[in-house]
Motif scaffolding. Sequence first.
Motif, PDB file in Angstrom:
ATOM      1  N   CYS A  36      -1.270   6.669  -1.869  1.00 51.83           N
ATOM      2  CA  CYS A  36       0.515   5.022  -1.745  1.00 51.83           C
ATOM      3  C   CYS A  36      -0.142   4.226  -0.863  1.00 51.83           C
ATOM      4  O   CYS A  36      -0.365   3.763  -0.988  1.00 51.83           O
ATOM      5  CB  CYS A  36       1.159   6.556  -1.682  1.00 51.83           C
ATOM      6  N   CYS A  39      -2.931   1.715  -1.351  1.00 54.09           N
ATOM      7  CA  CYS A  39      -2.194   0.077  -1.946  1.00 54.09           C
ATOM      8  C   CYS A  39      -0.958  -0.344  -1.208  1.00 54.09           C
ATOM      9  O   CYS A  39      -0.969  -2.010  -1.117  1.00 54.09           O
ATOM     10  CB  CYS A  39      -1.602  -0.230  -3.095  1.00 54.09           C
ATOM     11  N   HIS A  40       0.201   0.557  -0.802  1.00 60.59           N
ATOM     12  CA  HIS A  40       1.135  -0.309  -0.620  1.00 60.59           C
ATOM     13  C   HIS A  40       1.177  -0.071   0.791  1.00 60.59           C
ATOM     14  O   HIS A  40       2.757  -0.709   0.953  1.00 60.59           O
ATOM     15  CB  HIS A  40       2.704   0.947  -0.958  1.00 60.59           C
TER      16      HIS A  40
HETATM   17  C1  HEC Z   1      -4.116   1.039  -6.884  1.00 55.57           C
HETATM   18  C2  HEC Z   1      -3.052   0.629  -5.841  1.00 55.57           C
HETATM   19  C3  HEC Z   1      -2.079   2.035  -5.793  1.00 55.57           C
HETATM   20  C4  HEC Z   1      -1.581   2.615  -5.393  1.00 55.57           C
HETATM   21  C5  HEC Z   1      -3.281   4.128  -5.036  1.00 55.57           C
HETATM   22  C6  HEC Z   1      -0.660   3.212  -5.397  1.00 55.57           C
HETATM   23  N1  HEC Z   1      -0.251   2.419  -6.283  1.00 55.57           N
HETATM   24 FE1  HEC Z   1       2.245   2.040  -6.254  1.00 55.57          FE
HETATM   25  N2  HEC Z   1       1.894   0.719  -7.458  1.00 55.57           N
HETATM   26  C7  HEC Z   1       0.770   0.017  -7.404  1.00 55.57           C
HETATM   27  C8  HEC Z   1       1.157  -1.445  -7.945  1.00 55.57           C
HETATM   28  C9  HEC Z   1       0.693  -2.642  -7.789  1.00 55.57           C
HETATM   29  C10 HEC Z   1       2.287  -1.685  -8.591  1.00 55.57           C
HETATM   30  C11 HEC Z   1       3.600  -2.590  -9.092  1.00 55.57           C
HETATM   31  C12 HEC Z   1       2.930  -2.213 -10.358  1.00 55.57           C
HETATM   32  C13 HEC Z   1       3.914  -3.940 -11.402  1.00 55.57           C
HETATM   33  O1  HEC Z   1       4.339  -5.013 -11.189  1.00 55.57           O
HETATM   34  O2  HEC Z   1       4.563  -2.873 -12.887  1.00 55.57           O
HETATM   35  C14 HEC Z   1       3.219   0.069  -8.015  1.00 55.57           C
HETATM   36  C15 HEC Z   1       4.011   0.228  -8.112  1.00 55.57           C
HETATM   37  C16 HEC Z   1       4.793   1.267  -8.169  1.00 55.57           C
HETATM   38  C17 HEC Z   1       6.102   1.543  -8.036  1.00 55.57           C
HETATM   39  C18 HEC Z   1       7.553   0.828  -8.660  1.00 55.57           C
HETATM   40  C19 HEC Z   1       8.264   0.569  -7.631  1.00 55.57           C
HETATM   41  C20 HEC Z   1       9.301   0.209  -8.796  1.00 55.57           C
HETATM   42  O3  HEC Z   1      11.065  -0.019  -8.058  1.00 55.57           O
HETATM   43  O4  HEC Z   1       9.498  -1.374  -8.996  1.00 55.57           O
HETATM   44  C21 HEC Z   1       6.189   2.840  -7.603  1.00 55.57           C
HETATM   45  C22 HEC Z   1       7.570   3.618  -7.400  1.00 55.57           C
HETATM   46  C23 HEC Z   1       5.039   3.154  -6.647  1.00 55.57           C
HETATM   47  N3  HEC Z   1       3.943   2.382  -7.085  1.00 55.57           N
HETATM   48  C24 HEC Z   1       4.992   4.678  -5.452  1.00 55.57           C
HETATM   49  C25 HEC Z   1       3.416   5.003  -5.569  1.00 55.57           C
HETATM   50  C26 HEC Z   1       3.552   6.422  -5.347  1.00 55.57           C
HETATM   51  C27 HEC Z   1       3.950   7.215  -5.183  1.00 55.57           C
HETATM   52  C28 HEC Z   1       1.876   6.096  -5.144  1.00 55.57           C
HETATM   53  C29 HEC Z   1       1.359   7.465  -4.756  1.00 55.57           C
HETATM   54  C30 HEC Z   1       1.259   9.131  -5.214  1.00 55.57           C
HETATM   55  C31 HEC Z   1       1.070   4.952  -5.338  1.00 55.57           C
HETATM   56  N4  HEC Z   1       2.238   4.531  -5.578  1.00 55.57           N
HETATM   57  C32 HEC Z   1       0.007   4.409  -5.709  1.00 55.57           C
HETATM   58  C33 HEC Z   1      -0.358  -0.036  -7.301  1.00 55.57           C
HETATM   59  C34 HEC Z   1      -0.735   0.933  -6.751  1.00 55.57           C
END
Ligand code: HEC
Length: 163
Positions: A36, A39-40
């Motif tokens: 996570c 990217c985050h």
């Molecule tokens: C490859 C990049 C990437 C990875 C790796 C990633 N994310 Fe994300 N995540 C994003 C993006 C880009 C968005 C926004 C998506 C959208 O706008 O629909 C997002 C959105 C989210 C959201 C929605 C938040 C909201 O309230 O709107 C959550 C929860 C989240 N991610 C949790 C996680 C978790 C937990 C992990 C690890 C298991 C993870 N992400 C791994 C790119 C990533």
Amino acid sequence: MKRSFLLAILMSAACIWAGEPDSNQRGRYLIVIGGCNDCHTPGYPESGGKTPESDWLVGSPVGFQGPWGTTYPTNLRNSVAHQTEAEFLAKAHTAMRPPMPWISLANMTDSDLKAVYHYIKSLGPKGPDAPAYKAPGENVETPYFEFVPKNLPPSDDQTGGQQ
Ligand code: HEC
């Protein structure tokens, strides 16, 4: 030897008794192995995972642009601050835009998702929210990565017909 064994038992008993720290450790573990932070958390992959934990999951102002538009990794610390556990679980079971690996999230057990939620919540809100999603063709002023397959053999269409 005997004393350290006793200490280990006491420490695990303390963890079970305290409950939450143990679940937070599980949440932290899932965040780390789930990738996570890649990217985050800005700069996390570049630092080889050495970004201080106090800076984790604050979201990114660098977008990902593809046929879906431009998405930004959400500031999860701010978003969970406004979400109940039930709302986080509901969100985790909803399709999200690329490149968020939402299928991985949607397949986590509820107890893992709760651990992830409580761990992120324990970090507290920090920093500005990530920029809002932009639809395809909308003007984008932030930096962004372009997610476009290049150098495809002429006969291959691996874009899913989205171009
Ligand atoms: C490859 C990049 C990437 C990875 C790796 C990633 N994310 Fe994300 N995540 C994003 C993006 C880009 C968005 C926004 C998506 C959208 O706008 O629909 C997002 C959105 C989210 C959201 C929605 C938040 C909201 O309230 O709107 C959550 C929860 C989240 N991610 C949790 C996680 C978790 C937990 C992990 C690890 C298991 C993870 N992400 C791994 C790119 C990533």
